[in-house]
Design a protein around this motif. Sequence first.
Motif, mmCIF file in Angstrom:
data_model
loop_
_atom_site.group_PDB
_atom_site.id
_atom_site.type_symbol
_atom_site.label_atom_id
_atom_site.label_comp_id
_atom_site.label_asym_id
_atom_site.label_seq_id
_atom_site.Cartn_x
_atom_site.Cartn_y
_atom_site.Cartn_z
ATOM 1 N N GLY A 214 33.982 46.386 32.835
ATOM 2 C CA GLY A 214 34.128 45.005 33.286
ATOM 3 C C GLY A 214 33.744 44.829 34.735
ATOM 4 N N LEU A 215 34.133 45.795 35.593
ATOM 5 C CA LEU A 215 33.848 45.682 37.020
ATOM 6 C C LEU A 215 32.358 45.816 37.320
ATOM 7 C CD1 LEU A 215 36.844 47.697 38.540
ATOM 8 C CD2 LEU A 215 36.554 45.204 38.435
ATOM 9 N N THR A 216 31.604 46.408 36.395
ATOM 10 C CA THR A 216 30.158 46.566 36.600
ATOM 11 C C THR A 216 29.356 45.418 35.997
ATOM 12 O OG1 THR A 216 29.948 47.887 34.571
ATOM 13 C CG2 THR A 216 30.363 49.082 36.624
ATOM 14 N N LEU A 217 30.034 44.480 35.316
ATOM 15 C CA LEU A 217 29.335 43.354 34.707
ATOM 16 C C LEU A 217 28.933 42.328 35.763
ATOM 17 C CD1 LEU A 217 31.540 42.773 31.527
ATOM 18 C CD2 LEU A 217 29.194 43.641 31.556
ATOM 19 N N HIS A 218 27.810 41.688 35.513
ATOM 20 C CA HIS A 218 27.335 40.633 36.415
ATOM 21 C C HIS A 218 28.307 39.452 36.378
ATOM 22 C CE1 HIS A 218 24.788 37.861 38.528
ATOM 23 N NE2 HIS A 218 24.639 37.067 37.470
ATOM 24 N N GLY A 219 28.840 39.081 37.535
ATOM 25 C CA GLY A 219 29.758 37.945 37.609
ATOM 26 C C GLY A 219 31.218 38.318 37.536
ATOM 27 N N ALA A 220 31.524 39.617 37.354
ATOM 28 C CA ALA A 220 32.928 40.040 37.265
ATOM 29 C C ALA A 220 33.701 39.664 38.526
ATOM 30 C CB ALA A 220 33.008 41.548 37.022
ATOM 31 N N VAL A 221 33.029 39.750 39.675
ATOM 32 C CA VAL A 221 33.678 39.425 40.952
ATOM 33 C C VAL A 221 34.169 37.983 40.964
ATOM 34 C CG1 VAL A 221 33.330 39.217 43.440
ATOM 35 C CG2 VAL A 221 32.369 41.165 42.206
ATOM 36 N N ASN A 222 33.397 37.091 40.348
ATOM 37 C CA ASN A 222 33.800 35.685 40.297
ATOM 38 C C ASN A 222 35.144 35.520 39.597
ATOM 39 O OD1 ASN A 222 31.419 34.798 41.567
ATOM 40 N ND2 ASN A 222 30.321 34.729 39.617
ATOM 41 N N GLY A 223 35.338 36.270 38.509
ATOM 42 C CA GLY A 223 36.594 36.208 37.778
ATOM 43 C C GLY A 223 37.752 36.781 38.570
ATOM 44 N N LEU A 224 37.521 37.899 39.257
ATOM 45 C CA LEU A 224 38.586 38.541 40.029
ATOM 46 C C LEU A 224 38.982 37.707 41.243
ATOM 47 C CD1 LEU A 224 37.410 42.266 39.845
ATOM 48 C CD2 LEU A 224 39.229 41.153 38.533
ATOM 49 N N VAL A 225 37.996 37.098 41.902
ATOM 50 C CA VAL A 225 38.303 36.203 43.029
ATOM 51 C C VAL A 225 39.134 35.026 42.540
ATOM 52 C CG1 VAL A 225 37.288 34.589 44.686
ATOM 53 C CG2 VAL A 225 36.304 36.874 44.416
ATOM 54 N N TYR A 226 38.768 34.504 41.377
ATOM 55 C CA TYR A 226 39.512 33.392 40.785
ATOM 56 C C TYR A 226 40.953 33.792 40.503
ATOM 57 C CZ TYR A 226 40.584 29.517 37.602
ATOM 58 O OH TYR A 226 41.157 28.424 36.996
ATOM 59 N N MET A 227 41.148 35.021 40.002
ATOM 60 C CA MET A 227 42.498 35.487 39.649
ATOM 61 C C MET A 227 43.357 35.696 40.894
ATOM 62 S SD MET A 227 43.712 39.057 37.867
ATOM 63 C CE MET A 227 45.458 39.531 37.957
ATOM 64 N N PHE A 228 42.790 36.359 41.906
ATOM 65 C CA PHE A 228 43.608 36.772 43.043
ATOM 66 C C PHE A 228 43.704 35.713 44.142
ATOM 67 C CE2 PHE A 228 42.739 41.023 41.259
ATOM 68 C CZ PHE A 228 44.043 41.471 41.180
ATOM 69 N N THR A 229 42.989 34.601 43.967
ATOM 70 C CA THR A 229 43.133 33.517 44.946
ATOM 71 C C THR A 229 44.388 32.728 44.610
ATOM 72 O OG1 THR A 229 40.729 33.346 45.189
ATOM 73 C CG2 THR A 229 42.056 31.480 45.951
ATOM 74 N N PRO A 230 45.440 32.846 45.436
ATOM 75 C CA PRO A 230 46.709 32.178 45.077
ATOM 76 C C PRO A 230 46.658 30.678 45.335
ATOM 77 C CG PRO A 230 46.926 33.318 47.177
ATOM 78 C CD PRO A 230 45.553 33.637 46.666
ATOM 79 N N LYS A 231 47.173 29.924 44.381
ATOM 80 C CA LYS A 231 47.341 28.482 44.555
ATOM 81 C C LYS A 231 48.839 28.247 44.758
ATOM 82 C CE LYS A 231 43.417 27.693 41.480
ATOM 83 N NZ LYS A 231 42.983 27.205 40.149
ATOM 84 N N LEU A 232 49.252 28.360 46.006
ATOM 85 C CA LEU A 232 50.678 28.365 46.331
ATOM 86 C C LEU A 232 51.373 27.041 46.016
ATOM 87 C CD1 LEU A 232 50.619 30.376 49.691
ATOM 88 C CD2 LEU A 232 51.085 31.206 47.380
ATOM 89 N N GLU A 233 50.604 25.964 45.858
ATOM 90 C CA GLU A 233 51.225 24.681 45.504
ATOM 91 C C GLU A 233 51.871 24.738 44.121
ATOM 92 O OE1 GLU A 233 46.870 24.459 44.293
ATOM 93 O OE2 GLU A 233 48.026 25.143 46.033
ATOM 94 N N GLN A 234 51.397 25.707 43.287
ATOM 95 C CA GLN A 234 51.972 25.855 41.947
ATOM 96 C C GLN A 234 53.405 26.381 41.994
ATOM 97 O OE1 GLN A 234 51.109 25.061 38.902
ATOM 98 N NE2 GLN A 234 49.083 24.238 39.325
ATOM 99 N N LEU A 235 53.813 26.940 43.127
ATOM 100 C CA LEU A 235 55.193 27.418 43.256
ATOM 101 C C LEU A 235 56.187 26.259 43.213
ATOM 102 C CD1 LEU A 235 54.810 30.162 46.020
ATOM 103 C CD2 LEU A 235 55.019 30.488 43.555
ATOM 104 N N LEU A 236 55.700 25.042 43.486
ATOM 105 C CA LEU A 236 56.562 23.864 43.413
ATOM 106 C C LEU A 236 56.605 23.268 42.005
ATOM 107 C CD1 LEU A 236 55.415 22.109 46.729
ATOM 108 C CD2 LEU A 236 57.422 23.572 46.374
ATOM 109 N N ASN A 237 55.815 23.856 41.105
ATOM 110 C CA ASN A 237 55.765 23.380 39.717
ATOM 111 C C ASN A 237 56.843 24.089 38.903
ATOM 112 O OD1 ASN A 237 55.181 22.615 37.117
ATOM 113 N ND2 ASN A 237 53.029 23.233 37.181
#
Length: 592
Positions: A214-237
């Motif tokens: 998976g880490l060697t697939l084209h575009g895998a970085v896009n998915g990992l950045v999406y996962m690890f980018t925290p949306k802290l406003e969701q903590l109020l949900n």
Amino acid sequence: MEKSRPLWDNPLQFVFACISYAVGLGNVWRFPYLCQMYGGGGFLIPYLIMLIAEGMPLLYLELAVGQRMRQGSIGAWKIISPYLCGVGVASVVVSFFLSMYYNVINAWAFWYLFHSFQDPLPWATCPLNSNRTGYEEECEKTSSTQYFWYRQTLNISPSLEASGSVQWEQALCLTLAWLVVYLCILRGTASTGKVVYVTASLPYCVLIIYLIRGLTLHGAVNGLVYMFTPKLEQLLNPKAWISAATQIFFSLGLGFGSLIAFASYNEPSNNCQRHAIIVSLINSTTSIFASIVTFSIYGFKATFNYESCINKVILLLLNAFDLEEGSLTADNLNEMKDYLMATYPQEFAQLAPQIKNCSLEAELDTAVQGTGLAFIVYSEAIKNMEVPQLYSVLYFFMLLMLGIGSMLGNTAAILTPLTDSRAIASRFPKEVISGVVCFVNCIIGLIFTMEAGNYWFDIFNDYAATLSLLLIVLVETIAVCYIYGIRRFEKDLYTMIGRKPNWYWKIMWAFVSPLLIISLFIFYITDYILTGTLQYQAWDATQGQLVTKDYPGYALAVIGLLVASSTMCIPLGALVTFVRKRLKRERVATVA
């Protein structure tokens, strides 16, 4: 006098059994979905808090009860108080419901595994129509992976009312799945203890292979950045916290009676506290690890779809406006679209409906869980990999190991109370009891292989366990702390592991965990009331997509029956015990 009981060969075997049961499909297909829905890396904050406040304490409690009482769920709670016999019965009923439909997932995994040896993969392209002049109309309106799932696997009906007939291919796969489960549980801990080493360890091997790929697939970085980018406003949900608590609760398998059954085969001196911590941490780590694998696949799939969309738009514009090859690229596409719209307004306006708005963010935002993730999204990503047959075999074999591991726990929750019963165990050998349970489940499970079977699967998956398990674990916690007595429980733990629980465990058991469960219970009740008429997603072949429909009256009755049949066991068990004791006292008084 305590009756002789088979034991695990060693503590490690018990840990593997718990991991095999607890680490299941929910870690692979639900946790990544929750991360996607509730803030990416930010979701880990409520998740880890709920692990500490709810997961570990309740897991420790169930393991300690099973190990101390040396009985399955019915016998264990009956020892704590005769009025609690219904708690164990409720656990068995819920586990029976779960076994009825859960093994269908293994049947689907077998179906996909068998088709993974074909070249090309059968879901890689749409099949030709009967005239062989084009592709099947339904497949053209959707995608080849969705068509293979909804039409060639499920042969799904347009609604719940159109039941259809049993699909014999799926029925055979379900029979095979139950045969495998029966062979694994045939000799109790003697056979299950060997199988869990495989079902607990092999999925990790496959996940590691998928991680590397998976880490060697084209575009895998896009998915990992999406996962690890925290949306802290969701903590109020509030739903983020509710979802984190629910995920911890169900991924550990609390309330089903399986953990109590497994722990009842431990040596009395086994350190169940240490094992509760180990199993909890491994389960949560696996969820995070599986999410990294899943989001690398997500990134590859989203990037592939995004670039395919861009290329289609470029090709459309090149042909429509007779542009030079290479004059349009992904980098200058937006500028060229603005130029063409200004230069050729009429022609561009006619072409506009065909020009798709390609967005990588929109592709990554597409949230899918459950069977949609396991059998559609993953198979779509696999078909675009090099040597897709290899990765398809590995993936669906991993699903089988996860599913079978969970089924070993589900069936143990049913079989242990049955084999503990002298009335049953004295008349029938263990092999016959196991065979009857598997056979009955398999026959009833044929409902899920009908054309409307997937709709019934969703009903059982959504309503057979949720409220029931919350009530069961709430009663368990209250029973240990306030009926059996937390001081008495402390002494039992000291007898078993040589030390009393510290303040953390006692506060969680007595106050925090019960309050969390009550909050979850209120949330679900309120959510059901506010939802109004319950609805489901039906497949519309004419549109090639899912549409929302209301459940018919008889389906609502089944949902009510599923919830009531398990939850009512608790008060009915107490009532029956009370009546029996009352009648016994009256007989004694009459004789006197």
